[in-house]
Design a protein around this motif. Structure first.
Motif, PDB file in Angstrom:
ATOM      1  N   PHE A 177      -4.224   5.825  -8.868  1.00 47.44           N
ATOM      2  CA  PHE A 177      -5.268   5.004  -8.255  1.00 47.44           C
ATOM      3  C   PHE A 177      -6.204   5.943  -7.515  1.00 47.44           C
ATOM      4  CE2 PHE A 177      -1.322   2.302  -8.085  1.00 47.44           C
ATOM      5  CZ  PHE A 177      -1.623   1.600  -9.242  1.00 47.44           C
ATOM      6  N   ILE A 213       9.841   2.890  -7.242  1.00 48.80           N
ATOM      7  CA  ILE A 213      10.346   1.526  -7.407  1.00 48.80           C
ATOM      8  C   ILE A 213      11.828   1.532  -7.804  1.00 48.80           C
ATOM      9  CG2 ILE A 213       8.087   0.573  -7.987  1.00 48.80           C
ATOM     10  CD1 ILE A 213       8.922   0.611 -10.931  1.00 48.80           C
ATOM     11  N   MET A 230      -7.005   5.748  -3.689  1.00 46.33           N
ATOM     12  CA  MET A 230      -5.903   5.757  -2.721  1.00 46.33           C
ATOM     13  C   MET A 230      -5.406   7.186  -2.520  1.00 46.33           C
ATOM     14  SD  MET A 230      -3.413   2.686  -3.890  1.00 46.33           S
ATOM     15  CE  MET A 230      -4.061   1.166  -4.529  1.00 46.33           C
ATOM     16  N   PHE A 262       2.670   2.294  -3.565  1.00 41.22           N
ATOM     17  CA  PHE A 262       2.105   1.064  -4.150  1.00 41.22           C
ATOM     18  C   PHE A 262       3.178   0.075  -4.621  1.00 41.22           C
ATOM     19  CE2 PHE A 262       0.383  -1.561  -7.543  1.00 41.22           C
ATOM     20  CZ  PHE A 262      -0.833  -1.963  -7.027  1.00 41.22           C
ATOM     21  N   GLY A 263       4.112   0.592  -5.421  1.00 44.81           N
ATOM     22  CA  GLY A 263       5.146  -0.277  -5.994  1.00 44.81           C
ATOM     23  C   GLY A 263       6.021  -0.934  -4.940  1.00 44.81           C
ATOM     24  N   LYS A 293       4.813  -1.588  -1.717  1.00 46.20           N
ATOM     25  CA  LYS A 293       3.963  -2.475  -0.911  1.00 46.20           C
ATOM     26  C   LYS A 293       3.644  -3.783  -1.615  1.00 46.20           C
ATOM     27  CE  LYS A 293       1.560   1.027   1.830  1.00 46.20           C
ATOM     28  NZ  LYS A 293       0.292   1.780   1.929  1.00 46.20           N
ATOM     29  N   VAL A 294       3.681  -3.818  -2.956  1.00 46.10           N
ATOM     30  CA  VAL A 294       3.355  -5.063  -3.654  1.00 46.10           C
ATOM     31  C   VAL A 294       4.579  -5.962  -3.825  1.00 46.10           C
ATOM     32  CG1 VAL A 294       1.378  -4.117  -4.894  1.00 46.10           C
ATOM     33  CG2 VAL A 294       3.627  -4.043  -5.966  1.00 46.10           C
ATOM     34  N   ARG A 295       5.715  -5.533  -3.343  1.00 39.47           N
ATOM     35  CA  ARG A 295       6.907  -6.383  -3.451  1.00 39.47           C
ATOM     36  C   ARG A 295       6.764  -7.615  -2.577  1.00 39.47           C
ATOM     37  NH1 ARG A 295      12.076  -2.324  -3.109  1.00 39.47           N
ATOM     38  NH2 ARG A 295      11.806  -1.358  -5.146  1.00 39.47           N
ATOM     39  N   ALA A 332       6.028  -7.121 -17.892  1.00 44.05           N
ATOM     40  CA  ALA A 332       6.068  -5.730 -17.416  1.00 44.05           C
ATOM     41  C   ALA A 332       6.458  -5.670 -15.940  1.00 44.05           C
ATOM     42  CB  ALA A 332       4.707  -5.079 -17.624  1.00 44.05           C
ATOM     43  N   ARG A 333       5.925  -6.631 -15.186  1.00 42.13           N
ATOM     44  CA  ARG A 333       6.082  -6.662 -13.735  1.00 42.13           C
ATOM     45  C   ARG A 333       7.546  -6.735 -13.291  1.00 42.13           C
ATOM     46  NH1 ARG A 333       5.603 -11.067 -10.480  1.00 42.13           N
ATOM     47  NH2 ARG A 333       5.150 -12.453 -12.205  1.00 42.13           N
ATOM     48  N   ARG A 375       5.392   8.240  -8.051  1.00 37.16           N
ATOM     49  CA  ARG A 375       5.009   6.831  -7.945  1.00 37.16           C
ATOM     50  C   ARG A 375       5.912   5.962  -8.819  1.00 37.16           C
ATOM     51  NH1 ARG A 375      -0.839   4.957 -10.080  1.00 37.16           N
ATOM     52  NH2 ARG A 375       0.127   5.551 -12.047  1.00 37.16           N
ATOM     53  N   ALA A 376       6.201   6.458 -10.038  1.00 39.84           N
ATOM     54  CA  ALA A 376       7.065   5.689 -10.946  1.00 39.84           C
ATOM     55  C   ALA A 376       8.496   5.623 -10.414  1.00 39.84           C
ATOM     56  CB  ALA A 376       7.038   6.312 -12.337  1.00 39.84           C
TER      57      ALA A 376
END
Lengths: 295, 239
Positions: free
Chosen positions: B86, B153, B89, B97-98, B100-102, B71-72, B149-150
């Motif tokens: 979330f 990314i 947050m 979020f998407g 920052k986690v890269r 999925a990631r 949010r979706a």
């Protein structure tokens, strides 16, 4: 408009109906009184007695009993055992709750039952298990003795017994919380590209931190107070393997009542401190708590 | 270059949720999966998103073996019926979020992230709500944040699981129109699950009517409406 509305109202006499959920006054007083009396007799009164007995011979006598080397050794040992057992059970508890709440696998119910085992097994039996495994006549007794490794009647045994008894606290606190929160947020994090570790640190952990804190505090209180299991594996060596609860009993059995009550008061104080800490955290972060409960 | 779903099967225990679902949709199209509850549309969507695993069958998208990727790494934005924001947050942190986690080498600078969040909030028509928490938003606002949010990314595929199911009729209509506008603007391939046929027909380029884990009919809304292929489809559409 407003006027006729008001007039219409003033015409009818206001009747007071009791709400369907409201009980009569006498019942409220009775139930409240019973609850308060129950708490007072069973909890507050004995607790107050511990402190008054401890201070019966004055503050100096109390202090002398505490700083006595064997008592200090018991305090140190209890704190050390808790300092090892609580972090271990925090890690185990999070791991167990995470796997149970967020994944499906065969044998899940069995794992939940296993986690509850320390609650249902008597602590004395838990202690005996370690004697059977590590004792001189036990399975590993000889090989351990050959390598000069001491588990029973030493710190490792006390830590093992404490870990066993306090294992369910963190896991039991987290499982219902994590099941209730579901997997939606974790799934969302995965679709947004987060790794498992990032998801845990940024999404799961912040969501469970209050439950986790509560579980850790309960686990700590129990770890400091555990008597039965530790009693079996400790060997009661004064000043060496005596934890605080064991030391209280030892002093009491030797008719040293003021000493026994002094150490008992210290133990009770640690428990009260735990509760105070929890209340303080709840009060300090009340807003955040409310926000994380609402969806 | 298309989304090809080829005889995907999935069983939960002994219950077949998907029983050989297949369709081909061109890249950049807006597909609605339509059907009664239990027809397998959400399962198919979750398989496309990597949240569920197919027992057999294949999916190809953008010349990739889609089902072999976790999925990631699919870069498929997912919007859930219950928002799944979330909770702890702020709106800005949710949307970011998407990004920052890269991994560090692909992560935008924090100034870029802030700018992107502002753009996205404007796109979903919620400017200025960066500092709010999800609990301080209405249902419609939450779903707009989830959409932002979706989209943050820059997804190749946008997957929506009955996103408007919990909202009232007026908000649904507004969001539906916005979703179509955003789809055209972003140029993604969108798969949209709904059990509301009016919604499916109003918004999609292609409709897949599902029943018992299979696709009964697949085609443009007008064609499906004019020539229902099976008794089930004509009955479902007239209901």
């Amino acid at each position: 408009m407003t006027k006729t509305f008001l007039n219409g109202r003033s015409g009818s006499r206001r009747r007071s109906f009791s709400k369907p959920t409201e009980d009569p006054l006498w019942l409220k007083l009775l139930l409240g009184g019973v609850a308060i009396a129950f708490i007072a007799i069973l909890l507050l009164f004995p607790l107050a007695l511990v402190f008054s007995e401890a201070l019966a011979k004055g503050l100096t006598a109390f202090w002398t009993a505490i700083v006595e080397p064997d008592s200090l050794a018991a305090v140190r040992l209890s704190l050390l055992a808790a300092a090892i057992a609580v972090p271990l059970n925090t890690v185990f508890g999070i791991a167990a709750a995470w796997s149970i709440a967020k994944f499906d696998f065969p044998g899940k119910t069995f794992l939940v039952t296993l986690i509850d085992l320390p609650f249902s097994v008597s602590p004395v039996v838990a202690g005996l298990i370690y004697v059977l495994v590590f004792g001189a006549q036990g399975w590993f007794g000889h090989s351990l003795a050959d390598h000069d490794i001491h588990i029973l009647f030493a710190l490792p045994g006390i830590v093992l017994a404490t870990v066993f008894v306090t294992f369910p606290f963190v896991a039991r606190e987290l499982i219902p919380l994590m099941v209730d929160q579901g997997r939606d947020e974790e799934e969302a994090a995965a679709t947004l590209g987060a790794t498992g570790f990032q998801t845990f640190m940024r999404v799961t952990l912040p969501n469970i931190k209050w439950g986790l804190m509560y579980g850790i505090l309960l686990c700590n209180a129990r770890a400091l107070g555990e008597f039965g299991a530790v009693s079996v594996v400790s060997g009661h060596i004064r000043g060496v393997t005596n934890t605080m609860p064991l030391h209280v009993q030892l002093l009491y059995d030797n008719y040293d009542y003021s000493g026994a009550f002094a150490v008992a008061a210290l133990l009770a104080m640690l428990a009260l401190l735990t509760l105070a800490l929890k209340t303080l955290l709840e009060w300090r972060y009340a807003d955040e708590l409310a926000a994380s409960h609402r969806r | 270059m298309s989304l090809t779903v080829d005889s995907v099967m999935k069983k939960f225990g002994r219950f077949p949720a998907l029983n050989g679902a297949s369709f081909v949709a061109p890249q950049g199209s807006f597909v609605s999966l339509l059907g009664p509850s239990g027809s397998g549309k959400t399962t198919l969507l979750r398989i496309l998103g990597g949240l569920e695993f197919a027992d057999s069958g294949a999916v190809r998208f953008a010349d990739l073996n889609w089902l072999d990727m976790p999925a990631r790494t699919r870069n498929a934005g997912f919007v859930f019926q219950q928002y799944a924001l979330f909770k702890h947050m702020t709106v800005a942190d949710n949307i970011a979020f998407g990004l920052k986690v890269r991994p560090r080498n692909r992560r935008p600078s924090s100034a870029d992230i802030t700018r992107r969040v502002t753009e996205l909030l404007a796109l979903v028509q919620l400017p200025g709500l960066e500092g709010r928490y999800p609990s301080q938003l209405s249902g419609g606002q939450r779903q707009r944040v989830a959409l932002a949010r979706a989209l943050a990314i820059e997804p190749r595929m946008l997957l929506l699981d009955e996103p408007f199911g919990a909202l009232d009729a007026k908000v649904r209509k507004e969001l539906r129109a916005d979703l179509r506008r955003i789809h055209d603007h972003a140029g993604v391939t969108t798969v949209f699950v709904t059990h509301d046929q009016e919604e499916a027909f109003a918004v999609a380029d292609l409709v897949a009517v599902m029943k018992d884990g299979r696709i009964e009919q697949f085609g443009a809304p007008a064609d499906v409406r004019r020539n229902p292929k099976t008794a089930f489809v004509s009955e479902f559409l007239s209901a």
